[in-house]
Design an enzyme around this catalytic site. Sequence first.
Site, short mmCIF file in Angstrom:
data_model
loop_
_atom_site.label_atom_id
_atom_site.label_comp_id
_atom_site.label_asym_id
_atom_site.label_seq_id
_atom_site.Cartn_x
_atom_site.Cartn_y
_atom_site.Cartn_z
N TYR A 160 30.69 -40.18 -63.83
CA TYR A 160 29.35 -40.06 -64.38
C TYR A 160 28.71 -41.45 -64.38
O TYR A 160 28.33 -41.99 -65.42
CB TYR A 160 29.34 -39.43 -65.78
CG TYR A 160 28.10 -38.60 -66.00
CD1 TYR A 160 27.94 -37.37 -65.33
CD2 TYR A 160 27.06 -39.04 -66.80
CE1 TYR A 160 26.79 -36.62 -65.49
CE2 TYR A 160 25.91 -38.29 -66.96
CZ TYR A 160 25.78 -37.10 -66.31
OH TYR A 160 24.63 -36.34 -66.47
N GLU B 84 24.66 -47.83 -64.43
CA GLU B 84 24.60 -49.21 -63.95
C GLU B 84 25.81 -50.04 -64.38
O GLU B 84 26.16 -51.01 -63.72
CB GLU B 84 23.31 -49.89 -64.41
CG GLU B 84 22.14 -49.66 -63.49
CD GLU B 84 22.37 -50.19 -62.08
OE1 GLU B 84 22.90 -51.30 -61.93
OE2 GLU B 84 22.00 -49.49 -61.13
N GLY B 85 26.44 -49.68 -65.50
CA GLY B 85 27.65 -50.41 -65.91
C GLY B 85 28.73 -50.25 -64.85
O GLY B 85 29.32 -51.24 -64.39
N HIS B 86 28.99 -49.01 -64.44
CA HIS B 86 29.98 -48.77 -63.39
C HIS B 86 29.55 -49.46 -62.09
O HIS B 86 30.36 -50.08 -61.40
CB HIS B 86 30.11 -47.28 -63.10
CG HIS B 86 30.61 -46.45 -64.24
ND1 HIS B 86 29.81 -45.57 -64.92
CD2 HIS B 86 31.83 -46.37 -64.83
CE1 HIS B 86 30.51 -44.95 -65.86
NE2 HIS B 86 31.75 -45.43 -65.83
N GLN C 261 44.12 -39.73 -72.55
CA GLN C 261 43.48 -40.71 -73.45
C GLN C 261 42.51 -40.04 -74.42
O GLN C 261 41.85 -40.73 -75.20
CB GLN C 261 42.82 -41.82 -72.66
CG GLN C 261 41.58 -41.44 -71.87
CD GLN C 261 41.16 -42.58 -70.95
OE1 GLN C 261 41.83 -42.90 -69.98
NE2 GLN C 261 40.04 -43.21 -71.25
N VAL D 217 26.69 -53.99 -69.65
CA VAL D 217 25.32 -53.70 -69.20
C VAL D 217 24.63 -52.80 -70.23
O VAL D 217 25.19 -51.78 -70.65
CB VAL D 217 25.32 -53.02 -67.81
CG1 VAL D 217 23.90 -52.75 -67.35
CG2 VAL D 217 26.06 -53.89 -66.79
N MET E 113 25.22 -49.14 -72.07
CA MET E 113 25.28 -47.97 -71.18
C MET E 113 26.65 -47.31 -71.31
O MET E 113 27.68 -47.97 -71.41
CB MET E 113 25.01 -48.39 -69.75
CG MET E 113 23.61 -48.95 -69.58
SD MET E 113 23.14 -49.11 -67.86
CE MET E 113 22.34 -47.54 -67.60
N SER E 114 26.64 -45.98 -71.32
CA SER E 114 27.87 -45.21 -71.46
C SER E 114 27.62 -43.83 -70.87
O SER E 114 26.52 -43.28 -71.01
CB SER E 114 28.23 -45.08 -72.94
OG SER E 114 29.21 -44.07 -73.13
N SER E 115 28.64 -43.27 -70.24
CA SER E 115 28.51 -41.90 -69.73
C SER E 115 28.19 -40.96 -70.89
O SER E 115 27.49 -39.96 -70.72
CB SER E 115 29.80 -41.47 -69.05
OG SER E 115 30.15 -42.39 -68.05
P1 AMP Z 1 34.63 -45.29 -68.03
O1 AMP Z 1 34.19 -44.48 -66.85
O2 AMP Z 1 33.77 -45.11 -69.24
O3 AMP Z 1 36.11 -45.16 -68.30
O4 AMP Z 1 34.42 -46.80 -67.62
C1 AMP Z 1 34.97 -47.33 -66.44
C2 AMP Z 1 34.77 -48.81 -66.44
O5 AMP Z 1 33.37 -49.09 -66.55
C3 AMP Z 1 35.45 -49.51 -67.62
O6 AMP Z 1 36.00 -50.74 -67.18
C4 AMP Z 1 34.31 -49.74 -68.57
O7 AMP Z 1 34.50 -50.86 -69.42
C5 AMP Z 1 33.17 -50.01 -67.60
N1 AMP Z 1 31.90 -49.78 -68.26
C6 AMP Z 1 31.49 -48.65 -68.90
N2 AMP Z 1 30.27 -48.85 -69.45
C7 AMP Z 1 29.92 -50.13 -69.16
C8 AMP Z 1 28.78 -50.94 -69.46
N3 AMP Z 1 27.76 -50.49 -70.15
N4 AMP Z 1 28.77 -52.20 -68.98
C9 AMP Z 1 29.82 -52.69 -68.27
N5 AMP Z 1 30.90 -51.99 -67.95
C10 AMP Z 1 30.95 -50.73 -68.39
#
Ligand code: AMP
Length: 300
Positions: A32, A35-37, A61, A176, A184-186
Amino acid sequence: MITVTTIAEVRAHCDTARARGERVGFVPTMGYFHEGHRSLMRAARAENDLVVVSLFVNPTQFGAGEDLDAYPRDLAGDAAAAADEGVDVLFVPAVAEMYPSGARTTVHIDGLTTGLCGASRPTHFDGVTTVVAKLFSIVGSCRAYFGKKDAQQLAVIRRMTTDLDLPVHVVGCPLVREADGLAMSSRNARLSSDDRARASVLSRSLRAVTEATRSGERDAHELRRVVVDAIGAEPEVRIDYVEVVDALTLQPVDTVQHEALIAVAAFVGTTRLIDNVTIDPRTLSADLGVTVSAVEQESS
Ligand code: AMP
């Protein structure tokens, strides 16, 4: 970009690249993409020859009653985004590929995993470290990119990589933020529009505590109170924790003398969000990350 679903395929691509003397960059994700990813993928693209992204919503997890089933998914959109960022291999394993029946091994990192998110999610980090150790074993020697958004996760992964002598160089990348400061978060996709507006109080509370540190406040109790009071402006936002900890050991501190992590988790509606800032009282520098417009400008 090619999409593969088996361990054998992704391992073969990585081995072939290394045999040619190429560098492998790896970005583990749960999909999902935002911009963070994408910023992690860009960092990997800039520094490596072969870029591998894994997309796996890792069931181990998630605790009982957490949002595994409701976790947002969009494989087609994610594949398009990854291709757009120049990713070479998208690894999308099924649960049975990663956890065949009979598996009995868990990777547990002591100490660093008990506080902060580990206190309210006691099985979470065992799930993270087990799957990341497996992914590191599958991808092999590489640079692996993680976001500072998940500051505790980054510290835990660094510890694991060192302790297990894994041939992986862990790279921490800036957090980000949306234009209004929300990290930013999914999971942000699951916020109602009212909750989305309320959620920006988290980053405002971290800006407030950054200012308090810059004004000379060093008492962790007081700094914590600044965050709690700021979040109190949104009574609908329910705090899970606000902690002031040493940035390396993640142990609570009474007075901020060295680099400190100020981390918050809160429920906005039913969605649990996390955010953090790292502050160094010696230089008065604060790492709050970057806003998405700055990231986009840099990449264009
Ligand atoms: P996730 O898909 O949430 O498990 O995140 C995968 C990777 O993306 C992890 O290393 C997270 O820390 C990174 N990530 C998620 N959100 C952000 C964000 N807003 N800014 C930077 N990295 C992010």
